[in-house]
Motif scaffolding. Sequence first.
Motif, mmCIF file in Angstrom:
data_model
loop_
_atom_site.group_PDB
_atom_site.id
_atom_site.type_symbol
_atom_site.label_atom_id
_atom_site.label_comp_id
_atom_site.label_asym_id
_atom_site.label_seq_id
_atom_site.Cartn_x
_atom_site.Cartn_y
_atom_site.Cartn_z
ATOM 1 N N SER A 49 0.849 -1.182 0.000
ATOM 2 C CA SER A 49 0.000 0.000 0.000
ATOM 3 C C SER A 49 0.889 1.237 0.000
ATOM 4 N N ILE A 50 0.497 2.221 -0.759
ATOM 5 C CA ILE A 50 1.267 3.460 -0.783
ATOM 6 C C ILE A 50 1.008 4.293 0.467
ATOM 7 N N TRP A 51 0.084 3.877 1.290
ATOM 8 C CA TRP A 51 -0.311 4.668 2.454
ATOM 9 C C TRP A 51 0.476 4.347 3.712
ATOM 10 N N GLY A 52 1.152 3.215 3.743
ATOM 11 C CA GLY A 52 1.895 2.879 4.946
ATOM 12 C C GLY A 52 3.181 2.150 4.632
ATOM 13 N N ARG A 66 8.612 8.448 -0.102
ATOM 14 C CA ARG A 66 7.216 8.137 -0.449
ATOM 15 C C ARG A 66 6.791 8.763 -1.776
ATOM 16 N N LEU A 70 5.102 6.775 -4.892
ATOM 17 C CA LEU A 70 3.848 7.180 -5.550
ATOM 18 C C LEU A 70 4.033 7.322 -7.052
#
Length: 106
Positions: A49-52, A66, A70
């Motif tokens: 996941s790009i969120w964590g 990050r 992305l």
Amino acid sequence: MSTQKAVCKITVLKRTINNDLIEQYLENPSTHPGPCEYFQDGQEFVVDSIWGAPDGFCPWAWADIRKEILMVAGGGRYPGMKESGVIITGCSDWFRPVLFKVQKLG
């Protein structure tokens, strides 16, 4: 079990140390611990996941790279790279930076 597909892989290319800068700018250079202790050269992380950040990944380094994750996950390409879906990036601890390869999976 997660059904989410892996987004990309992060490989630790190398941990470096800038002893000249440490000696010149830090108050107590002899107490500086050496290369980053979060990572080992060649270590790999799969990003689901790009969120964590992946488990065990340095939060400081994650914040630094990050944006490149992305870009790669979204199909972007860094100009001049030989391989599409790959970028070389790094942590901004300039006394002991870590260089990473981020590559898109799938």
